[in-house]
Design an enzyme around this catalytic site. Structure first.
Site, PDB file in Angstrom:
ATOM      1  N   LYS A   1     -12.701  43.431  70.234  1.00 29.42           N
ATOM      2  CA  LYS A   1     -13.194  44.829  70.218  1.00 29.42           C
ATOM      3  C   LYS A   1     -13.832  45.223  71.545  1.00 29.42           C
ATOM      4  O   LYS A   1     -14.948  45.755  71.591  1.00 29.42           O
ATOM      5  CB  LYS A   1     -14.187  45.037  69.071  1.00 29.42           C
ATOM      6  CG  LYS A   1     -13.571  44.813  67.690  1.00 29.42           C
ATOM      7  CD  LYS A   1     -14.475  45.237  66.567  1.00 29.42           C
ATOM      8  CE  LYS A   1     -13.904  44.895  65.214  1.00 29.42           C
ATOM      9  NZ  LYS A   1     -13.809  43.452  64.934  1.00 29.42           N
TER      10      LYS A   1
HETATM   11  O1  LIG Z   1     -12.794  47.645  60.884  1.00 32.32           O
HETATM   12  C1  LIG Z   1     -12.866  46.411  61.048  1.00 32.32           C
HETATM   13  C2  LIG Z   1     -12.397  45.780  62.180  1.00 32.32           C
HETATM   14  C3  LIG Z   1     -12.437  44.425  62.251  1.00 32.32           C
HETATM   15  N1  LIG Z   1     -12.952  43.690  61.249  1.00 32.32           N
HETATM   16  C4  LIG Z   1     -12.927  42.211  61.410  1.00 32.32           C
HETATM   17  O2  LIG Z   1     -12.061  41.680  60.402  1.00 32.32           O
HETATM   18  C5  LIG Z   1     -12.620  40.498  59.852  1.00 32.32           C
HETATM   19  C6  LIG Z   1     -12.947  40.744  58.386  1.00 32.32           C
HETATM   20  O3  LIG Z   1     -13.410  39.548  57.785  1.00 32.32           O
HETATM   21  P1  LIG Z   1     -13.439  39.344  56.184  1.00 32.32           P
HETATM   22  O4  LIG Z   1     -14.101  38.025  56.026  1.00 32.32           O
HETATM   23  O5  LIG Z   1     -12.009  39.339  55.704  1.00 32.32           O
HETATM   24  O6  LIG Z   1     -14.222  40.473  55.633  1.00 32.32           O
HETATM   25  C7  LIG Z   1     -13.829  40.159  60.707  1.00 32.32           C
HETATM   26  O7  LIG Z   1     -13.371  39.327  61.755  1.00 32.32           O
HETATM   27  C8  LIG Z   1     -14.265  41.502  61.252  1.00 32.32           C
HETATM   28  O8  LIG Z   1     -14.904  41.389  62.509  1.00 32.32           O
HETATM   29  C9  LIG Z   1     -13.430  44.292  60.137  1.00 32.32           C
HETATM   30  O9  LIG Z   1     -13.906  43.643  59.166  1.00 32.32           O
HETATM   31  N2  LIG Z   1     -13.368  45.644  60.052  1.00 32.32           N
END
Ligand SMILES: O=c1ccn([C@@H]2O[C@H](COP(=O)(O)O)[C@@H](O)[C@H]2O)c(=O)[nH]1
EC number: 4.1.1.23
Length: 309
Positions: free
Chosen positions: A118
């Site tokens: 990001k």
């Molecule tokens: O809008 C967003 C963008 C990135 N993320 C990222 O995805 C994963 C989500 O992890 P989970 O454990 O499946 O919830 C994490 O790396 C976030 O930084 C997001 O959640 N939302």
């Protein structure tokens, strides 16, 4: 199939997928990987809590065991592996060295790597981020990265140009999965006249930029959007001829039915990202691999006829 990334690309070949022998764009490689392996994106996020659940210490040794076990288990099965850089950076340079191994191992196993960093800054600094993550000469080079457009979409130009040059991809935040996102992303944009409203939302402006970047590209553009599986209803036009990273699937509550409802006819280009909900199946590698298989099957059932949704 191979998802190996070429070292360099000419713009035409990179954007179209090109004639035989020409460099293959990220969009073309992702399109093939989705068809071959499925739409689940395996997040490799070594949370402190998960290290404890796996019986590992919260130190760089535990990080390495966790991350390497996970990537070796899933990278032969998933189309895309998405390590979140923050979980490695918290251990300093030794953690980043583990991240480099995760990226290399995933790519050797035929997965595409989307590095979730990001990043976004003024243009000259964006160039340095592009050099760090998108230039194949860098030790941290990935197939694609996530980028933040909130310094203005144009500030990402160096990343876009580097991605074109190196056949890589960029996924730009549009409608994120977290509940705080709407205060920025639903806000109304202003046009070139200072203070004059342009009518679109900030997310809509991001999606329009991506639509322009991907226009006419076959089979799929290389410039993606991040649109959470948790966003509920949206009036934004999510058809922009590029891939969508849909985080929020699994642990944050997003379901296959949500993906189908939100993306409809664009569902074929969706990468449903899950980290915690997948990794809780470890440390058994067979259980991790089976969870990827099941996830891909569920997505195929829910999204295959997305055009009719
Ligand atoms: O809008 C967003 C963008 C990135 N993320 C990222 O995805 C994963 C989500 O992890 P989970 O454990 O499946 O919830 C994490 O790396 C976030 O930084 C997001 O959640 N939302």
């Amino acid at each position: 199939m191979t998802t190996t990334r070429p070292q360099t690309g000419d713009e035409t070949g990179a954007q179209t997928g090109g004639p035989a022998g020409a460099p293959t764009s990220f969009g073309a490689r992702l399109h093939a990987a989705l068809a071959d392996r499925g739409q689940l994106c395996a997040g490799i996020d070594p949370h402190a809590g998960l290290l404890a659940e796996w019986g590992l210490p919260d130190d760089v040794g535990g990080l390495e065991r966790f991350a390497m076990t996970a990537v070796e288990a899933v990278a032969g099965e998933a189309s895309v592996v998405k390590p979140q850089s923050a979980f490695y950076e918290r251990f300093g340079s030794r953690g980043v060295a583990v991240l480099e191994r995760v990226v290399a191992t995933a790519r050797e196993a035929g997965a595409l790597v989307l590095l979730d960093v990001k990043r976004g800054d003024i243009g000259s600094t964006s160039q340095a981020y592009a050099d760090a993550y998108l230039d194949p000469a860098s030790p941290l080079a990935a197939d694609a990265i996530t980028a933040s457009p909130y310094l203005g979409f144009g500030s990402l130009d160096p990343m876009i140009e580097s991605a074109r040059r190196h056949c890589a991809g960029v996924f730009v935040l549009a409608l994120t999965s977290n509940k705080e996102g709407p205060e920025v992303q639903h806000a109304r944009a202003v046009g070139p006249e200072p203070g004059a409203p342009d009518g679109r939302s900030v997310a809509g402006v991001v999606l329009d930029h991506l639509r322009a970047l991907n226009a006419g590209v076959q089979p799929l553009g290389s410039f993606g959007a991040v649109v959470g599986a948790t966003i509920g209803e949206t009036t934004e036009d999510l058809a922009f001829n590029g891939p969508v990273l849909a985080p929020g699937y699994g642990a944050q509550g997003g379901t296959p039915a949500d993906l189908r409802r939100i993306f409809g006819a664009s569902a074929h280009a969706v990468l449903a990202s899950t980290s915690r909900d997948l990794l809780r199946h470890g440390p058994d590698p067979v259980a991790l691999r089976d969870a990827v298989r099941r996830g891909n099957d569920e997505l195929a059932d829910a999204l295959a006829d997305g055009a009719d949704a």
